[in-house]
Design a protein around this motif. Structure first.
Motif, PDB file in Angstrom:
ATOM      1  N   THR A   8       0.870  -1.175   0.000  1.00 39.58           N
ATOM      2  CA  THR A   8       0.000   0.000   0.000  1.00 39.58           C
ATOM      3  C   THR A   8       0.910   1.229   0.000  1.00 39.58           C
ATOM      4  O   THR A   8       2.032   1.192   0.525  1.00 39.58           O
ATOM      5  CB  THR A   8      -0.927   0.046   1.231  1.00 39.58           C
ATOM      6  OG1 THR A   8      -0.133   0.206   2.408  1.00 39.58           O
ATOM      7  CG2 THR A   8      -1.808  -1.195   1.317  1.00 39.58           C
ATOM      8  N   ASP A  11       1.817   2.088   3.594  1.00 37.20           N
ATOM      9  CA  ASP A  11       2.880   1.263   4.190  1.00 37.20           C
ATOM     10  C   ASP A  11       4.245   1.658   3.639  1.00 37.20           C
ATOM     11  O   ASP A  11       5.237   1.691   4.377  1.00 37.20           O
ATOM     12  CB  ASP A  11       2.629  -0.227   3.940  1.00 37.20           C
ATOM     13  CG  ASP A  11       1.538  -0.809   4.809  1.00 37.20           C
ATOM     14  OD1 ASP A  11       1.143  -0.169   5.808  1.00 37.20           O
ATOM     15  OD2 ASP A  11       1.077  -1.929   4.494  1.00 37.20           O
ATOM     16  N   THR A  23       5.932  -4.982   6.202  1.00 38.04           N
ATOM     17  CA  THR A  23       4.603  -5.540   5.947  1.00 38.04           C
ATOM     18  C   THR A  23       4.772  -6.799   5.107  1.00 38.04           C
ATOM     19  O   THR A  23       5.350  -6.755   4.023  1.00 38.04           O
ATOM     20  CB  THR A  23       3.700  -4.530   5.220  1.00 38.04           C
ATOM     21  OG1 THR A  23       3.592  -3.352   6.012  1.00 38.04           O
ATOM     22  CG2 THR A  23       2.323  -5.111   4.975  1.00 38.04           C
ATOM     23  N   THR A  25       2.269  -8.904   3.845  1.00 39.08           N
ATOM     24  CA  THR A  25       1.267  -8.833   2.787  1.00 39.08           C
ATOM     25  C   THR A  25       0.155  -7.940   3.307  1.00 39.08           C
ATOM     26  O   THR A  25       0.190  -7.543   4.472  1.00 39.08           O
ATOM     27  CB  THR A  25       0.778 -10.240   2.391  1.00 39.08           C
ATOM     28  OG1 THR A  25       0.014 -10.167   1.194  1.00 39.08           O
ATOM     29  CG2 THR A  25      -0.025 -10.904   3.474  1.00 39.08           C
ATOM     30  N   TYR A  26      -0.806  -7.634   2.512  1.00 41.05           N
ATOM     31  CA  TYR A  26      -1.848  -6.680   2.889  1.00 41.05           C
ATOM     32  C   TYR A  26      -2.460  -7.010   4.251  1.00 41.05           C
ATOM     33  O   TYR A  26      -3.031  -8.078   4.443  1.00 41.05           O
ATOM     34  CB  TYR A  26      -2.940  -6.654   1.815  1.00 41.05           C
ATOM     35  CG  TYR A  26      -3.981  -5.590   2.051  1.00 41.05           C
ATOM     36  CD1 TYR A  26      -3.648  -4.246   1.924  1.00 41.05           C
ATOM     37  CD2 TYR A  26      -5.270  -5.920   2.413  1.00 41.05           C
ATOM     38  CE1 TYR A  26      -4.584  -3.262   2.139  1.00 41.05           C
ATOM     39  CE2 TYR A  26      -6.221  -4.941   2.631  1.00 41.05           C
ATOM     40  CZ  TYR A  26      -5.875  -3.611   2.495  1.00 41.05           C
ATOM     41  OH  TYR A  26      -6.807  -2.628   2.712  1.00 41.05           O
ATOM     42  N   TYR A  52      -5.113  -8.580  -4.350  1.00 42.32           N
ATOM     43  CA  TYR A  52      -5.323  -7.150  -4.164  1.00 42.32           C
ATOM     44  C   TYR A  52      -6.465  -6.593  -5.009  1.00 42.32           C
ATOM     45  O   TYR A  52      -6.655  -5.388  -5.070  1.00 42.32           O
ATOM     46  CB  TYR A  52      -4.021  -6.386  -4.477  1.00 42.32           C
ATOM     47  CG  TYR A  52      -2.931  -6.672  -3.478  1.00 42.32           C
ATOM     48  CD1 TYR A  52      -2.743  -5.849  -2.371  1.00 42.32           C
ATOM     49  CD2 TYR A  52      -2.092  -7.772  -3.630  1.00 42.32           C
ATOM     50  CE1 TYR A  52      -1.748  -6.122  -1.448  1.00 42.32           C
ATOM     51  CE2 TYR A  52      -1.097  -8.054  -2.709  1.00 42.32           C
ATOM     52  CZ  TYR A  52      -0.931  -7.218  -1.620  1.00 42.32           C
ATOM     53  OH  TYR A  52       0.044  -7.492  -0.701  1.00 42.32           O
ATOM     54  N   VAL A  55      -8.754  -4.324  -3.017  1.00 43.05           N
ATOM     55  CA  VAL A  55      -8.120  -3.258  -2.239  1.00 43.05           C
ATOM     56  C   VAL A  55      -8.380  -1.929  -2.941  1.00 43.05           C
ATOM     57  O   VAL A  55      -8.094  -1.771  -4.131  1.00 43.05           O
ATOM     58  CB  VAL A  55      -6.605  -3.505  -2.079  1.00 43.05           C
ATOM     59  CG1 VAL A  55      -5.943  -2.345  -1.358  1.00 43.05           C
ATOM     60  CG2 VAL A  55      -6.358  -4.811  -1.334  1.00 43.05           C
ATOM     61  N   LEU A  59      -1.911   1.578  -4.305  1.00 37.95           N
ATOM     62  CA  LEU A  59      -0.894   0.537  -4.224  1.00 37.95           C
ATOM     63  C   LEU A  59       0.364   0.948  -4.973  1.00 37.95           C
ATOM     64  O   LEU A  59       0.304   1.742  -5.920  1.00 37.95           O
ATOM     65  CB  LEU A  59      -1.428  -0.773  -4.813  1.00 37.95           C
ATOM     66  CG  LEU A  59      -2.636  -1.375  -4.122  1.00 37.95           C
ATOM     67  CD1 LEU A  59      -3.156  -2.570  -4.910  1.00 37.95           C
ATOM     68  CD2 LEU A  59      -2.321  -1.775  -2.688  1.00 37.95           C
TER      69      LEU A  59
END
Length: 105
Positions: A8, A11, A23, A25-26, A52, A55, A59
């Protein structure tokens, strides 16, 4: 070697401020998972589509030079019974090892 990670934008911005990306993964941290999921160049689009698609936040595709990482990278299957392997980073990713951050969508 170059590996890729979908992150993201939030992040990635936090990592740039702290100097390390953590991170997995999401919505899952390195501490929770034990490693950071990554992909080879031929895999990241499939990861984007599979994990994703729903999402809505911005990104970024991180391109990581493994020669610049202090953490170990291991090629392994993501689950038992899966033959395809993916690079997993067993530790934080230093932001200096990220050679490109390309916005997605």
């Amino acid at each position: 070697m170059r590996i890729f990670h979908v992150a993201t934008a939030a992040d990635w911005a936090a990592a740039q401020a702290s100097g390390t990306y953590t991170t997995s993964t999401y919505g899952v941290s390195l501490t929770q998972e034990g490693f950071i999921h990554a992909s080879r160049e031929d895999q990241w689009r499939g990861v984007l589509e599979r994990f994703y698609a729903d999402v809505t936040e911005p990104l970024v595709l991180l391109e990581i030079d493994t020669d610049l990482l202090a953490s170990e990278v291991v090629e392994e299957p993501p689950a038992p019974g899966v033959e395809e392997t993916f690079p997993h980073v067993y530790g934080p990713i230093e932001t200096a090892a990220v050679v490109a951050g390309t916005p997605l969508r």
